[in-house]
Design a protein around this motif. Structure first.
Motif, PDB file in Angstrom:
ATOM      1  N   ILE A  26       0.846  -1.377   0.048  1.00 14.16           N
ATOM      2  CA  ILE A  26      -0.027  -0.029   0.059  1.00 14.16           C
ATOM      3  C   ILE A  26       0.862   1.161  -0.105  1.00 14.16           C
ATOM      4  N   ILE A  27       0.736   1.979  -1.045  1.00 17.84           N
ATOM      5  CA  ILE A  27       1.445   3.593  -1.020  1.00 17.84           C
ATOM      6  C   ILE A  27       0.479   4.621  -0.801  1.00 17.84           C
ATOM      7  N   TYR A  28       0.912   5.329   0.160  1.00 18.67           N
ATOM      8  CA  TYR A  28       0.193   6.548   0.792  1.00 18.67           C
ATOM      9  C   TYR A  28       0.814   7.805   0.196  1.00 18.67           C
ATOM     10  N   TRP A  29      -0.097   8.698  -0.752  1.00 27.37           N
ATOM     11  CA  TRP A  29       0.586   9.763  -1.563  1.00 27.37           C
ATOM     12  C   TRP A  29       0.309  11.012  -0.799  1.00 27.37           C
ATOM     13  N   HIS A  30       1.206  11.750  -0.683  1.00 27.34           N
ATOM     14  CA  HIS A  30       1.236  13.331   0.127  1.00 27.34           C
ATOM     15  C   HIS A  30       1.510  14.311  -1.061  1.00 27.34           C
ATOM     16  N   LEU A  31       1.016  15.178  -1.358  1.00 27.45           N
ATOM     17  CA  LEU A  31       1.431  16.383  -2.303  1.00 27.45           C
ATOM     18  C   LEU A  31       1.156  17.792  -1.172  1.00 27.45           C
ATOM     19  N   ASP A  32       2.783  18.061  -1.289  1.00 34.96           N
ATOM     20  CA  ASP A  32       2.821  19.365  -0.832  1.00 34.96           C
ATOM     21  C   ASP A  32       2.548  19.266   0.859  1.00 34.96           C
ATOM     22  N   GLY A  33       2.609  17.991   1.502  1.00 36.70           N
ATOM     23  CA  GLY A  33       2.262  17.822   2.973  1.00 36.70           C
ATOM     24  C   GLY A  33       1.130  17.494   3.291  1.00 36.70           C
ATOM     25  N   SER A  34       0.316  17.528   2.291  1.00 39.10           N
ATOM     26  CA  SER A  34      -1.171  17.098   2.650  1.00 39.10           C
ATOM     27  C   SER A  34      -1.498  15.725   1.945  1.00 39.10           C
ATOM     28  N   LEU A  69       4.762   7.159   1.059  1.00 44.50           N
ATOM     29  CA  LEU A  69       4.887   6.233   2.124  1.00 44.50           C
ATOM     30  C   LEU A  69       4.413   4.896   1.965  1.00 44.50           C
ATOM     31  N   ASP A  70       5.278   3.757   2.130  1.00 39.59           N
ATOM     32  CA  ASP A  70       4.581   2.482   1.965  1.00 39.59           C
ATOM     33  C   ASP A  70       4.079   1.987   3.329  1.00 39.59           C
ATOM     34  N   ASP A  71       3.392   0.794   3.306  1.00 42.89           N
ATOM     35  CA  ASP A  71       2.931   0.413   4.664  1.00 42.89           C
ATOM     36  C   ASP A  71       3.775  -0.216   5.570  1.00 42.89           C
ATOM     37  N   GLN A  72       5.044  -0.091   5.247  1.00 43.71           N
ATOM     38  CA  GLN A  72       6.272  -0.621   6.072  1.00 43.71           C
ATOM     39  C   GLN A  72       7.068   0.607   6.445  1.00 43.71           C
ATOM     40  N   GLY A  73       6.864   1.748   6.221  1.00 43.81           N
ATOM     41  CA  GLY A  73       7.414   2.828   6.441  1.00 43.81           C
ATOM     42  C   GLY A  73       8.469   3.604   5.625  1.00 43.81           C
TER      43      GLY A  73
END
Length: 85
Positions: free
Chosen positions: A34-42, A67-71
């Motif tokens: 799982i990859i969590y996407w952040h754009l400009d800090g959000s 960021l992935d689900d393993q940090g």
């Protein structure tokens, strides 16, 4: 990863004249990550399996943090231009 570090991207124009989206993409070695996407800090969203996400950033410089689900993390800055020179 697309866009790559220090890339310059241009927003496409749709037939109606409005700005289109860019599609960011990244690959992960581990199937099912799982990859969590952040754009400009959000926080912008997350992906599984196929890691592509469409968004409409404003003109200027942006930072994309993944960021992935393993940090594990990956970060890049890119610029968005409105018109092709």
């Amino acid at each position: 990863i697309y866009p790559g570090r220090d890339a310059v991207v241009y927003l496409p124009r749709l037939p109606q004249g409005e700005k289109g989206e860019i599609v960011a993409e990244v690959a992960h070695r581990r199937p099912g990550a799982i990859i969590y996407w952040h754009l400009d800090g959000s926080f912008y969203g997350f992906t599984t399996e196929v890691h592509k996400l469409a968004f409409k950033p404003s003109v200027g410089v942006h930072t994309l943090l993944l960021l992935d689900d393993q940090g594990n993390s990956l970060e890049c800055s890119f610029s968005v231009m409105d018109k092709v020179p």
